[in-house]
Scaffold this active site. Structure first.
Site, PDB file in Angstrom:
ATOM      1  N   GLY A   1       0.819  -1.207   0.000  1.00 19.95           N
ATOM      2  CA  GLY A   1       0.000   0.000   0.000  1.00 19.95           C
ATOM      3  C   GLY A   1       0.850   1.253   0.000  1.00 19.95           C
ATOM      4  O   GLY A   1       1.560   1.514  -0.955  1.00 19.95           O
ATOM      5  N   PHE A   2       0.751   2.021   1.073  1.00 16.90           N
ATOM      6  CA  PHE A   2       1.425   3.311   1.218  1.00 16.90           C
ATOM      7  C   PHE A   2       1.013   4.277   0.115  1.00 16.90           C
ATOM      8  O   PHE A   2       1.855   4.840  -0.583  1.00 16.90           O
ATOM      9  CB  PHE A   2       2.959   3.157   1.247  1.00 16.90           C
ATOM     10  CG  PHE A   2       3.461   2.451   2.461  1.00 16.90           C
ATOM     11  CD1 PHE A   2       3.467   3.078   3.688  1.00 16.90           C
ATOM     12  CD2 PHE A   2       3.915   1.148   2.374  1.00 16.90           C
ATOM     13  CE1 PHE A   2       3.926   2.419   4.816  1.00 16.90           C
ATOM     14  CE2 PHE A   2       4.373   0.485   3.488  1.00 16.90           C
ATOM     15  CZ  PHE A   2       4.372   1.115   4.709  1.00 16.90           C
ATOM     16  N   HIS A   3      -0.285   4.461  -0.023  1.00 14.88           N
ATOM     17  CA  HIS A   3      -0.789   5.428  -0.995  1.00 14.88           C
ATOM     18  C   HIS A   3      -2.244   5.764  -0.664  1.00 14.88           C
ATOM     19  O   HIS A   3      -2.855   5.140   0.192  1.00 14.88           O
ATOM     20  CB  HIS A   3      -0.674   4.905  -2.433  1.00 14.88           C
ATOM     21  CG  HIS A   3      -1.485   3.686  -2.708  1.00 14.88           C
ATOM     22  ND1 HIS A   3      -0.989   2.414  -2.551  1.00 14.88           N
ATOM     23  CD2 HIS A   3      -2.762   3.544  -3.133  1.00 14.88           C
ATOM     24  CE1 HIS A   3      -1.925   1.539  -2.868  1.00 14.88           C
ATOM     25  NE2 HIS A   3      -3.019   2.197  -3.212  1.00 14.88           N
ATOM     26  N   ALA A   4      -2.748   6.770  -1.352  1.00 14.14           N
ATOM     27  CA  ALA A   4      -4.158   7.162  -1.285  1.00 14.14           C
ATOM     28  C   ALA A   4      -4.625   7.366  -2.715  1.00 14.14           C
ATOM     29  O   ALA A   4      -3.829   7.391  -3.648  1.00 14.14           O
ATOM     30  CB  ALA A   4      -4.324   8.445  -0.474  1.00 14.14           C
TER      31      ALA A   4
ATOM     32  N   HIS B   1      -3.546   4.413   3.055  1.00 15.73           N
ATOM     33  CA  HIS B   1      -3.685   3.074   3.617  1.00 15.73           C
ATOM     34  C   HIS B   1      -2.454   2.224   3.318  1.00 15.73           C
ATOM     35  O   HIS B   1      -1.765   2.419   2.317  1.00 15.73           O
ATOM     36  CB  HIS B   1      -4.952   2.393   3.108  1.00 15.73           C
ATOM     37  CG  HIS B   1      -5.031   2.286   1.618  1.00 15.73           C
ATOM     38  ND1 HIS B   1      -5.342   3.359   0.805  1.00 15.73           N
ATOM     39  CD2 HIS B   1      -4.822   1.245   0.797  1.00 15.73           C
ATOM     40  CE1 HIS B   1      -5.336   2.970  -0.448  1.00 15.73           C
ATOM     41  NE2 HIS B   1      -5.015   1.695  -0.499  1.00 15.73           N
TER      42      HIS B   1
END
Length: 136
Positions: free
Chosen positions: A48-51, A96
């Site tokens: 993840g590590f993004h929006a 997230h």
């Protein structure tokens, strides 16, 4: 943020359990235009590590378990997914990531649109700046 995690109804009899997924319901309030699986996950890794600017998603851990970290720019919350009838919705504008995968974890992702790299916010500071602009 608690209402993001919902329990999806399932049907059971002596043969087993069945879960039906339908778009435009309380649990999936969007048309499902893309479906993908995340699997062969390592317990020590994060995903993840993004929006997303526009995309909405629903995460279902159909096998195994994982922790999902959610952040709306003001509040942070962790969710533990370990049942195939748990549905975690990821609205647009939520940073997230996922971690703590047990062996053989498989995550089913239902998305409101097709893949579009321009919809991603991949830098946390850029995400906070984006949220701050949305709030003004």
């Amino acid at each position: 943020m608690q209402n993001l995690l919902q329990i999806h109804p399932y049907f059971t009899d002596g043969r087993g359990k069945l879960i039906a997924l339908e778009a435009l319901t309380d649990i999936f309030p969007f048309d499902i235009k893309r479906v993908y699986f995340i699997y062969d996950l390592k317990s020590e890794n994060f995903r993840g590590f993004h929006a997303h600017k526009n995309l909405e998603q629903a995460l279902i851990c159909i096998n195994g378990s994982c922790k999902v970290h959610m952040d709306d720019g003001n509040n942070k919350h962790n969710f533990f997914l370990n049942k195939p009838n748990q549905v975690l919705t990821v609205p647009k504008h939520f940073w997230h990531s996922m971690s703590e995968f047990c062996d053989n974890t498989i995550i089913l992702v239902l998305a409101s649109d097709h893949y579009d790299e321009k919809d991603y916010i991949r830098n946390y500071k850029d995400f906070l700046d984006y949220i701050a602009k949305k709030e003004t």
